[in-house]
Design a protein around this motif. Sequence first.
Motif, PDB file in Angstrom:
ATOM      1  N   MET A   1      40.868  39.409  46.533  1.00 12.06           N
ATOM      2  CA  MET A   1      41.202  40.334  45.480  1.00 12.06           C
ATOM      3  C   MET A   1      41.147  42.395  46.069  1.00 12.06           C
ATOM      4  O   MET A   1      40.522  42.142  46.675  1.00 12.06           O
ATOM      5  CB  MET A   1      40.400  40.608  44.254  1.00 12.06           C
ATOM      6  CG  MET A   1      40.737  38.845  43.371  1.00 12.06           C
ATOM      7  SD  MET A   1      40.119  38.840  42.067  1.00 12.06           S
ATOM      8  CE  MET A   1      41.038  38.501  40.391  1.00 12.06           C
TER       9      MET A   1
ATOM     10  N   ASN B   1      39.977  45.805  45.261  1.00 17.03           N
ATOM     11  CA  ASN B   1      39.669  46.390  44.199  1.00 17.03           C
ATOM     12  C   ASN B   1      39.468  47.986  43.844  1.00 17.03           C
ATOM     13  O   ASN B   1      39.004  48.225  45.333  1.00 17.03           O
ATOM     14  CB  ASN B   1      38.426  46.079  43.278  1.00 17.03           C
ATOM     15  CG  ASN B   1      38.406  44.513  42.973  1.00 17.03           C
ATOM     16  OD1 ASN B   1      39.323  43.384  41.586  1.00 17.03           O
ATOM     17  ND2 ASN B   1      37.361  43.569  43.519  1.00 17.03           N
ATOM     18  N   HIS B   2      39.647  48.704  42.893  1.00 18.09           N
ATOM     19  CA  HIS B   2      39.866  50.454  43.366  1.00 18.09           C
ATOM     20  C   HIS B   2      39.218  51.193  41.822  1.00 18.09           C
ATOM     21  O   HIS B   2      39.734  50.993  41.131  1.00 18.09           O
ATOM     22  CB  HIS B   2      41.349  50.630  43.556  1.00 18.09           C
ATOM     23  CG  HIS B   2      42.229  49.964  44.650  1.00 18.09           C
ATOM     24  ND1 HIS B   2      42.502  50.117  46.606  1.00 18.09           N
ATOM     25  CD2 HIS B   2      42.936  49.006  44.726  1.00 18.09           C
ATOM     26  CE1 HIS B   2      43.037  49.087  47.081  1.00 18.09           C
ATOM     27  NE2 HIS B   2      42.929  48.713  46.102  1.00 18.09           N
TER      28      HIS B   2
ATOM     29  N   SER C   1      45.275  44.693  36.687  1.00 19.98           N
ATOM     30  CA  SER C   1      44.935  44.121  36.616  1.00 19.98           C
ATOM     31  C   SER C   1      45.362  42.671  36.606  1.00 19.98           C
ATOM     32  O   SER C   1      46.529  41.988  37.023  1.00 19.98           O
ATOM     33  CB  SER C   1      44.051  43.718  35.555  1.00 19.98           C
ATOM     34  OG  SER C   1      44.679  43.320  34.484  1.00 19.98           O
TER      35      SER C   1
ATOM     36  N   THR D   1      45.212  42.449  41.749  1.00 18.90           N
ATOM     37  CA  THR D   1      45.039  43.594  42.414  1.00 18.90           C
ATOM     38  C   THR D   1      44.026  44.559  40.799  1.00 18.90           C
ATOM     39  O   THR D   1      44.851  44.390  39.929  1.00 18.90           O
ATOM     40  CB  THR D   1      45.923  44.996  42.815  1.00 18.90           C
ATOM     41  OG1 THR D   1      46.472  43.997  43.957  1.00 18.90           O
ATOM     42  CG2 THR D   1      45.487  46.422  43.218  1.00 18.90           C
ATOM     43  N   ASN D   2      43.028  45.104  40.799  1.00 17.19           N
ATOM     44  CA  ASN D   2      42.178  45.481  40.156  1.00 17.19           C
ATOM     45  C   ASN D   2      41.855  47.191  40.194  1.00 17.19           C
ATOM     46  O   ASN D   2      41.211  47.473  41.123  1.00 17.19           O
ATOM     47  CB  ASN D   2      41.107  44.803  39.661  1.00 17.19           C
ATOM     48  CG  ASN D   2      41.245  43.597  39.297  1.00 17.19           C
ATOM     49  OD1 ASN D   2      41.925  43.603  37.929  1.00 17.19           O
ATOM     50  ND2 ASN D   2      40.561  42.759  40.044  1.00 17.19           N
TER      51      ASN D   2
ATOM     52  N   ASP E   1      40.165  50.758  38.229  1.00 19.90           N
ATOM     53  CA  ASP E   1      39.536  51.366  37.360  1.00 19.90           C
ATOM     54  C   ASP E   1      39.914  52.989  37.513  1.00 19.90           C
ATOM     55  O   ASP E   1      40.248  53.760  38.864  1.00 19.90           O
ATOM     56  CB  ASP E   1      38.682  50.135  36.477  1.00 19.90           C
ATOM     57  CG  ASP E   1      38.527  50.443  35.059  1.00 19.90           C
ATOM     58  OD1 ASP E   1      38.380  51.656  34.952  1.00 19.90           O
ATOM     59  OD2 ASP E   1      37.199  50.079  35.027  1.00 19.90           O
TER      60      ASP E   1
ATOM     61  N   LYS F   1      30.977  50.721  36.686  1.00 25.46           N
ATOM     62  CA  LYS F   1      32.484  50.471  36.697  1.00 25.46           C
ATOM     63  C   LYS F   1      32.125  49.630  38.276  1.00 25.46           C
ATOM     64  O   LYS F   1      33.104  48.828  38.600  1.00 25.46           O
ATOM     65  CB  LYS F   1      32.999  51.962  37.389  1.00 25.46           C
ATOM     66  CG  LYS F   1      33.378  51.923  35.803  1.00 25.46           C
ATOM     67  CD  LYS F   1      35.029  51.768  35.885  1.00 25.46           C
ATOM     68  CE  LYS F   1      34.487  52.450  33.663  1.00 25.46           C
ATOM     69  NZ  LYS F   1      35.356  51.345  32.662  1.00 25.46           N
TER      70      LYS F   1
ATOM     71  N   LEU G   1      33.948  45.762  38.426  1.00 23.06           N
ATOM     72  CA  LEU G   1      34.929  45.832  39.597  1.00 23.06           C
ATOM     73  C   LEU G   1      34.972  44.512  40.505  1.00 23.06           C
ATOM     74  O   LEU G   1      35.511  43.456  40.638  1.00 23.06           O
ATOM     75  CB  LEU G   1      35.517  46.860  40.078  1.00 23.06           C
ATOM     76  CG  LEU G   1      36.521  47.375  39.512  1.00 23.06           C
ATOM     77  CD1 LEU G   1      36.685  49.332  40.499  1.00 23.06           C
ATOM     78  CD2 LEU G   1      38.133  46.748  39.097  1.00 23.06           C
ATOM     79  N   ILE G   2      34.248  44.570  40.671  1.00 20.14           N
ATOM     80  CA  ILE G   2      33.214  43.557  42.031  1.00 20.14           C
ATOM     81  C   ILE G   2      32.838  41.577  40.885  1.00 20.14           C
ATOM     82  O   ILE G   2      33.378  40.887  41.899  1.00 20.14           O
ATOM     83  CB  ILE G   2      32.315  43.498  42.965  1.00 20.14           C
ATOM     84  CG1 ILE G   2      30.999  43.727  42.109  1.00 20.14           C
ATOM     85  CG2 ILE G   2      32.134  44.457  43.811  1.00 20.14           C
ATOM     86  CD1 ILE G   2      29.665  44.236  43.184  1.00 20.14           C
TER      87      ILE G   2
ATOM     88  N   GLN H   1      35.243  40.207  39.345  1.00 20.53           N
ATOM     89  CA  GLN H   1      35.950  40.471  38.894  1.00 20.53           C
ATOM     90  C   GLN H   1      36.867  39.111  39.940  1.00 20.53           C
ATOM     91  O   GLN H   1      38.243  39.107  40.215  1.00 20.53           O
ATOM     92  CB  GLN H   1      37.398  41.240  38.489  1.00 20.53           C
ATOM     93  CG  GLN H   1      37.240  41.869  37.170  1.00 20.53           C
ATOM     94  CD  GLN H   1      38.149  42.867  36.502  1.00 20.53           C
ATOM     95  OE1 GLN H   1      38.179  43.776  37.466  1.00 20.53           O
ATOM     96  NE2 GLN H   1      38.189  42.946  35.536  1.00 20.53           N
TER      97      GLN H   1
ATOM     98  N   LEU I   1      36.189  46.149  47.456  1.00 20.35           N
ATOM     99  CA  LEU I   1      36.167  47.512  46.742  1.00 20.35           C
ATOM    100  C   LEU I   1      35.919  48.866  47.376  1.00 20.35           C
ATOM    101  O   LEU I   1      35.346  49.180  48.279  1.00 20.35           O
ATOM    102  CB  LEU I   1      34.885  47.502  45.722  1.00 20.35           C
ATOM    103  CG  LEU I   1      34.544  48.879  44.526  1.00 20.35           C
ATOM    104  CD1 LEU I   1      35.402  48.609  44.081  1.00 20.35           C
ATOM    105  CD2 LEU I   1      34.056  48.688  43.551  1.00 20.35           C
TER     106      LEU I   1
END
Length: 235
Positions: free
Chosen positions: A3, A5-6, A36, A39-40, A42, A150, A154-155, A157, A162
């Motif tokens: 995944m 994550n940003h 989401s 790719t996530n 936030d 945050k 994110l991690i 998920q 990240l």
Amino acid sequence: STMANHLIIGLGGTGGQILSGLRKRIYAETGKKDISGTTNVDYLYVDSSEDDLNNRSSWTYMGEALHLAPAQKVSIHGMQGGVLERLNAYPGIASFLNEKDRVLLQNDQVMSIISAGIGGQRRRFGRMLIANNISTNDMDASFVSRLRDKILQLIAQGEGSLDFHVCAGLAGGTGSGSIVDVIAQIKKITAPMGNQFRLFLYLYIPEVLVPERHNAGFYHANGYAALCELNAISL
């Protein structure tokens, strides 16, 4: 599949405009407010201006409200008067304010800018406001607690990496004053957690010729000082 994550962090007025522009672009292209899945994405918007943080009109696209939730915003507005009198109680602030600074800061004109809670185009004020938020604000609303929340969300998920994307203008007080502390806090939290983190900076440098109505005389000095410190931290 891993995944992606940003976490996109905006500092000050320019940072907020970049986040707003990005949200509009994503919505225009995908029809979704939030990304989401594999790719996530936030957001965290840090500012000393309550008006900018709470502004909703500039976060609207084609009638759709795209403003951020309270947990995606950090207000570093204002500073209690007693902090300067008891600097030894706040080592995170005392580390960069000396006695000469303290005397200077207690003149009425300067205190009115600080109590108004804004960076006032002065880097030192922007730095004081973020340091004050980090050292005196242990509640859920502080920059460090919101940042940690945050990162963990994110991690949690996915096992993926990240990436942090920090967006700021270096001309004003808030962005140029908080950038080094924001980098330091990100590194401090992520260092014990492994090496799946990357950090990218997107920095807007003051124009050579600043429009007269925008210039309080500090733009180029702010940009130069911030770049010097960023150069030092990268070395």
